[in-house]
Design a protein around this motif. Sequence first.
Motif, PDB file in Angstrom:
ATOM      1  N   UNK A 112      34.203  42.359   5.732  1.00 59.36           N
ATOM      2  CA  UNK A 112      33.180  42.600   4.705  1.00 59.36           C
ATOM      3  C   UNK A 112      32.709  44.049   4.776  1.00 59.36           C
ATOM      4  N   UNK A 113      32.407  44.606   3.639  1.00 60.23           N
ATOM      5  CA  UNK A 113      31.813  45.941   3.572  1.00 60.23           C
ATOM      6  C   UNK A 113      30.469  45.816   2.858  1.00 60.23           C
ATOM      7  N   UNK A 114      29.436  46.446   3.419  1.00 61.76           N
ATOM      8  CA  UNK A 114      28.107  46.423   2.805  1.00 61.76           C
ATOM      9  C   UNK A 114      27.678  47.864   2.561  1.00 61.76           C
ATOM     10  N   UNK A 115      27.477  48.192   1.293  1.00 65.19           N
ATOM     11  CA  UNK A 115      27.104  49.558   0.909  1.00 65.19           C
ATOM     12  C   UNK A 115      25.579  49.675   0.898  1.00 65.19           C
ATOM     13  N   UNK A 116      25.037  50.346   1.896  1.00 66.03           N
ATOM     14  CA  UNK A 116      23.579  50.447   2.020  1.00 66.03           C
ATOM     15  C   UNK A 116      22.973  51.331   0.928  1.00 66.03           C
ATOM     16  N   UNK A 117      23.812  52.118   0.285  1.00 64.66           N
ATOM     17  CA  UNK A 117      23.322  52.946  -0.813  1.00 64.66           C
ATOM     18  C   UNK A 117      23.026  52.112  -2.048  1.00 64.66           C
ATOM     19  N   UNK A 118      23.641  50.931  -2.134  1.00 64.72           N
ATOM     20  CA  UNK A 118      23.448  50.070  -3.301  1.00 64.72           C
ATOM     21  C   UNK A 118      22.398  49.006  -3.072  1.00 64.72           C
ATOM     22  N   UNK A 119      22.164  48.628  -1.811  1.00 64.18           N
ATOM     23  CA  UNK A 119      21.264  47.512  -1.528  1.00 64.18           C
ATOM     24  C   UNK A 119      19.831  47.875  -1.914  1.00 64.18           C
ATOM     25  N   UNK A 120      19.210  46.991  -2.719  1.00 65.39           N
ATOM     26  CA  UNK A 120      17.830  47.218  -3.149  1.00 65.39           C
ATOM     27  C   UNK A 120      16.845  46.337  -2.383  1.00 65.39           C
ATOM     28  N   UNK A 121      17.364  45.516  -1.469  1.00 64.26           N
ATOM     29  CA  UNK A 121      16.486  44.655  -0.679  1.00 64.26           C
ATOM     30  C   UNK A 121      15.948  43.457  -1.437  1.00 64.26           C
ATOM     31  N   UNK A 122      16.638  43.041  -2.493  1.00 67.02           N
ATOM     32  CA  UNK A 122      16.111  41.954  -3.341  1.00 67.02           C
ATOM     33  C   UNK A 122      16.193  40.589  -2.669  1.00 67.02           C
ATOM     34  N   UNK A 123      17.077  40.430  -1.700  1.00 69.82           N
ATOM     35  CA  UNK A 123      17.249  39.188  -0.936  1.00 69.82           C
ATOM     36  C   UNK A 123      17.875  38.048  -1.740  1.00 69.82           C
ATOM     37  N   UNK A 124      18.532  38.369  -2.840  1.00 76.23           N
ATOM     38  CA  UNK A 124      19.295  37.331  -3.540  1.00 76.23           C
ATOM     39  C   UNK A 124      20.378  36.774  -2.623  1.00 76.23           C
ATOM     40  N   UNK A 125      20.943  37.635  -1.779  1.00 74.32           N
ATOM     41  CA  UNK A 125      21.981  37.188  -0.840  1.00 74.32           C
ATOM     42  C   UNK A 125      21.421  36.165   0.131  1.00 74.32           C
ATOM     43  N   UNK A 126      20.178  36.342   0.551  1.00 73.06           N
ATOM     44  CA  UNK A 126      19.558  35.433   1.509  1.00 73.06           C
ATOM     45  C   UNK A 126      19.380  34.053   0.880  1.00 73.06           C
ATOM     46  N   UNK A 127      18.893  34.038  -0.370  1.00 67.26           N
ATOM     47  CA  UNK A 127      18.672  32.766  -1.075  1.00 67.26           C
ATOM     48  C   UNK A 127      20.004  32.069  -1.338  1.00 67.26           C
ATOM     49  N   UNK A 128      20.994  32.835  -1.773  1.00 69.57           N
ATOM     50  CA  UNK A 128      22.301  32.253  -2.076  1.00 69.57           C
ATOM     51  C   UNK A 128      22.930  31.648  -0.827  1.00 69.57           C
ATOM     52  N   UNK A 129      22.819  32.337   0.291  1.00 71.72           N
ATOM     53  CA  UNK A 129      23.385  31.848   1.553  1.00 71.72           C
ATOM     54  C   UNK A 129      22.699  30.551   1.960  1.00 71.72           C
ATOM     55  N   UNK A 130      21.398  30.534   1.854  1.00 71.31           N
ATOM     56  CA  UNK A 130      20.625  29.347   2.250  1.00 71.31           C
ATOM     57  C   UNK A 130      21.039  28.138   1.405  1.00 71.31           C
TER      58      UNK A 130
END
Length: 229
Positions: free
Chosen positions: A6-24
């Motif tokens: 996996x690659x995570x681009x920190x320049x694009x991340x806005x901290x919205x946490x949609x990923x956290x909700x989706x994972x849960x």
Amino acid sequence: MPQWGMVIDLDRCTGCEACVVACRTENNVPVVGEEQTRMGRQINWIRVERYWEGEFPNVRARFMPVLCQHCDAAPCEPVCPVYATSHSPEGLSVMTYNRCVGTRYCGNNCPYTVRFFNFFEPKWDAPLGEALNPEVSVRPNGVMEKCTFCVQRIQAAKVGAAGEERDLRDGEVQPACVQSCPAEAMYFGDASDPESRVSRLSSSGRAFHLLGELGTRPRVVYLKSGDER
Ligand code: SF4
């Protein structure tokens, strides 16, 4: 055989946490409530860490999603006394839940603190239980759990491709976090394919491993943001 990364681009991340909700939601991760969270018993297969840079009023927030790094030299795996966590041929750090006896050695040996222990039998108030993902087991009391790179999605994609007698396409497998990210900050794919997006981004000058100095050889590559380049 693919080698997932996996690659995570920190320049694009806005901290919205949609990923956290989706994972849960995808992985039936229980919400333990305020009281248990105060005792450090929350379960988050992915979390978004927040850092502040600069002095007021010139303060800038930085965000960093952190999940299991699926390290090739995973510190969690050799300390399990019952071989409940191991490395798959495709490079995933996997959990065998019905082997786990809950010693938590793995969690204590993980420098990324991405392994979680089930202190209680997870419960979902009705009708929330109806929304559980049938492709993912609900982990019982006494068992460690963590991110699997949504292995159920990997398997489903492989079965689908085999049914059509073709290879997996780059980007075809999307873990829930990757699929949900509105900023397209996360990419997932075969790191052994030099043409895959993950491989190409991993060779960027911005690429780095979280705590790479520990020699854990993570499968997650971060891309530095902004003026850190
Ligand atoms: S969904 Fe994307 S933009 Fe939002 S916190 Fe997660 S990685 Fe960052």
